[in-house]
Motif scaffolding. Structure first.
Motif, mmCIF file in Angstrom:
data_model
loop_
_atom_site.group_PDB
_atom_site.id
_atom_site.type_symbol
_atom_site.label_atom_id
_atom_site.label_comp_id
_atom_site.label_asym_id
_atom_site.label_seq_id
_atom_site.Cartn_x
_atom_site.Cartn_y
_atom_site.Cartn_z
ATOM 1 N N ASP A 17 1.484 -66.630 -19.486
ATOM 2 C CA ASP A 17 2.676 -67.113 -20.191
ATOM 3 C C ASP A 17 3.523 -68.040 -19.320
ATOM 4 N N GLN A 18 3.400 -67.905 -18.017
ATOM 5 C CA GLN A 18 4.124 -68.785 -17.096
ATOM 6 C C GLN A 18 3.343 -70.067 -16.794
ATOM 7 N N GLY A 19 2.188 -70.227 -17.421
ATOM 8 C CA GLY A 19 1.412 -71.453 -17.230
ATOM 9 C C GLY A 19 0.588 -71.473 -15.966
ATOM 10 N N VAL A 20 0.348 -70.321 -15.370
ATOM 11 C CA VAL A 20 -0.428 -70.259 -14.126
ATOM 12 C C VAL A 20 -1.907 -70.484 -14.438
ATOM 13 N N ASP A 21 -2.554 -71.363 -13.686
ATOM 14 C CA ASP A 21 -3.976 -71.616 -13.895
ATOM 15 C C ASP A 21 -4.836 -71.181 -12.713
ATOM 16 N N VAL A 22 -4.206 -70.858 -11.584
ATOM 17 C CA VAL A 22 -4.977 -70.432 -10.420
ATOM 18 C C VAL A 22 -4.165 -69.436 -9.601
ATOM 19 N N VAL A 23 -4.863 -68.433 -9.051
ATOM 20 C CA VAL A 23 -4.257 -67.430 -8.177
ATOM 21 C C VAL A 23 -5.083 -67.382 -6.899
ATOM 22 N N PHE A 24 -4.396 -67.348 -5.769
ATOM 23 C CA PHE A 24 -5.060 -67.227 -4.470
ATOM 24 C C PHE A 24 -4.905 -65.784 -4.003
ATOM 25 N N GLY A 25 -6.006 -65.107 -3.723
ATOM 26 C CA GLY A 25 -5.842 -63.698 -3.413
ATOM 27 C C GLY A 25 -7.005 -63.056 -2.704
ATOM 28 N N TYR A 26 -6.791 -61.763 -2.421
ATOM 29 C CA TYR A 26 -7.782 -60.947 -1.717
ATOM 30 C C TYR A 26 -7.631 -59.525 -2.234
ATOM 31 N N PRO A 27 -8.707 -58.925 -2.789
ATOM 32 C CA PRO A 27 -8.575 -57.612 -3.424
ATOM 33 C C PRO A 27 -8.488 -56.466 -2.427
ATOM 34 N N GLY A 28 -7.987 -55.359 -2.896
ATOM 35 C CA GLY A 28 -7.910 -54.120 -2.134
ATOM 36 C C GLY A 28 -7.592 -52.993 -3.086
ATOM 37 N N GLY A 29 -7.631 -51.765 -2.590
ATOM 38 C CA GLY A 29 -7.501 -50.598 -3.449
ATOM 39 C C GLY A 29 -6.266 -50.596 -4.316
#
Length: 584
Positions: A17-29
């Protein structure tokens, strides 16, 4: 109308809804429920980084080159603490970044649970605002507030800490239009009486100067266009901070170059000698002011800034206008035109004559060589071979950063991404990836030093995995160049730990990651090497072996005023010799 959904689903829906098309991240528990929701949709692209610091720098590059907020998703504990440097960098340089962190379940907070950290406490000093959300009913509104705070007023990083049980729990979701955004409503329109007073000062000034900063760029492309119109119409000279490069074109007739510690001779002397300084979206940082007591001692000072806390914080000004630079420039032009477009023509003519005399000093001159590549020459060739292309430039931090600012020309805003306030080594490489993700067809070049580049070298894996054809232009002097320069000039040539040993072969390192690289050490081979880098359609490391002990001039020594600069001995004669430089 609200809808019921899990907290994890709210996060993904809010991003959409905020118009975000990409997220930079690293998963964890602590963020696995959110990652599970990311897996089940195709609207938002996730870029898997190799380190959380790199994630925030990528988001900064994305934000700085697009004007949109960058988004980061990391887990609790070390995931959040690894992001602290990036958030502090974004805070210092006013970059809109939204960081989402996982947290241990609410009932475990305070028990020293596995991967628990007081993320809100740790990040309070390095974010514009942060939240710990303990109830799913408050999550949606908080997420929308985060984007509002990050992007409105003076932009900056924000953080939302989301416990794992809140991600699993169900609650009501409301979109941005229905959400409560709180009371944060920064003033964007400047006071018209003060703007009129500034016009009156402009009409009388004999030696005016526009001192522009990152606030012009943050205001949007309209502000840069208004600056160009105002500068060209009035004939006032324009200088800029490191963060403001590109707001006024480097080829513009009124451009006199960057000012500050490694700014141009003519820009620094113009700042020192002006009688009216108009600060547009800059914060009078210490790299600009030099010795505060002697900063621009003969001038009336006006400051336009959207952040009222920046006004009179360092330099006391005669006229303060709180508001968005773009809005203020629009009104300033209207008032100036309505009053007859008046300037002090005789004073301006004399002022420009003095500036042209200062330009004759040729402060960026250096002694070139046909045996070793001079870093200045390397950047001149890079500029020549890439000029006119759809080019974005990021940098690491050090001598190469200052040379890039001096020798590369920027005609448009949002084309120059560098770490200014915090001076973060390791910023440029991940930032270049963020820029490339935002502009996949553009040429993105990171100008680096070998020491700074190694700080986040692991992100080469990210560039290769996501086919980001970023070009790494490493000026390799096998030294911590800026540290070594200070030790030469200020610490009796005692080079304490300012050299690099056991450096990798950067070309082979590129190949090890599945990219391509080349080493070049002869001036005659440089153009061919640059062209090979530009022609390759993937990530490329060009290792340019340069003169090891070249110094970056001009330089205002620490604690000195603007009119006391060290220049390279190639730029002037008959001045006092000092440590391979001349004092003027």
């Amino acid at each position: 109308m609200s809808r019921q959904m899990t907290g994890a689903k709210m996060v993904v829906q809010a991003l959409k809804d905020q118009g975000v098309d990409v997220v930079f991240g690293y998963p964890g528990g602590a963020v696995l429920p959110i990652y599970d929701e990311i897996f089940q949709q195709n609207d938002i692209r996730h870029i898997l980084v190799r380190h959380e610091q790199g994630a925030v720098h990528m988001a900064e590059g994305y934000a700085r080159s697009t004007g949109k907020p960058g988004v980061v998703l990391v887990t609790s504990g070390p995931g959040a603490t690894n992001a602290v440097t990036g958030m502090t960098d974004a805070l210092m340089d006013s970059i809109p970044v939204v960081v989402l962190t996982g947290q241990v379940p609410t009932f475990m907070i305070g028990t020293d649970g596995f991967q628990e950290a007081d993320t809100v406490g740790i990040t309070r000093p390095c974010t514009k605002h942060n939240w710990l959300v303990k109830e799913p009913e408050k999550l949606a509104d908080t997420l929308h507030q985060a984007f509002h705070v990050a992007t409105q007023g003076r932009p900056g990083p924000v953080l939302v800490d989301i416990p794992k049980d809140v991600q699993f729990a169900t609650g009501p979701y409301r979109g941005p239009r229905e959400a409560s955004l709180g009371h944060y409503k920064p003033k964007v329109k400047g006071d018209l009486d003060k703007i009129t007073a500034l016009v009156e000062m402009m009409e009388k000034a004999e030696r005016p100067i526009f001192y522009t900063g990152g606030g012009v760029i943050n205001s949007g492309p309209g502000a840069s266009q208004l600056l160009r119109e105002l500068a060209d119409a009035t004939g006032f000279p324009v200088t800029s901070t490191l963060m403001g490069l590109g707001a006024y074109p480097a080829s513009g007739k009124n451009w006199i170059g960057m000012l500050g510690m490694h700014g141009l001779y003519e820009a620094n002397l113009a700042m020192h000698g002006c009688d009216l300084m108009i600060n547009l979206g800059a914060r009078f940082d210490d790299r600009i002011t030099g010795r505060i007591a002697d900063f621009s001692p003969k001038s009336k000072k006006a400051h336009v800034d959207i952040d009222p806390s920046s006004i009179n914080k360092v330099i006391h000004v005669d006229l303060a206008i709180t508001g968005d630079v773009g809005h203020v420039l629009e009104d300033l032009l209207k008032v100036w035109k309505a009053r007859g477009r008046k300037v002090n023509k005789a004073g301006l003519t004399k002022w420009w004559g003095k500036i042209e005399q200062w330009k004759l000093k040729s402060c960026l001159s250096y002694k070139n060589s046909d045996k070793v590549i001079k870093p200045q020459y390397a950047l001149q060739r890079l500029e020549e071979l890439t000029r006119g292309r759809d080019r974005y430039v990021t940098t690491e931090v050090g001598q190469h950063q200052m040379w890039a600012a001096q020798f590369l020309g920027f005609e448009e805003p949002n084309r120059w991404m560098t770490s200014g306030g915090l001076g973060t080594m390791g910023y440029g490489f991940p930032a270049s990836i963020g820029v490339q993700i935002a502009h996949p067809q553009a040429l993105v070049i990171n100008v680096a030093g070998e020491a700074s580049w190694l700080m986040n070298m692991q992100e080469m894996g990210t560039a290769v995995q996501f086919r980001a054809p970023v070009k790494q232009f490493i000026l390799n002097n096998e030294r911590l160049g800026m540290v070594r320069q200070w030790q030469e000039l200020l610490h009796g040539e005692r080079y304490s730990h300012s050299w690099s040993e056991s450096l990798p072969d950067f070309a082979k390192l590129a190949e090890a990651f599945g990219a391509r690289g080349r080493k070049v050490d002869k001036p005659k081979d440089l153009d061919d090497a640059i062209q090979e880098m530009l022609d390759y359609d993937g990530p490329f490391i060009l290792d340019v072996l340069v003169e090891k002990h070249e110094n970056c001039f001009p330089m205002i020594p620490s604690g000195k005023p603007h009119n006391e600069m060290l220049l390279g001995d190639a730029s002037t004669e008959g001045a006092i010799q000092s440590g391979g430089a001349v004092l003027v």
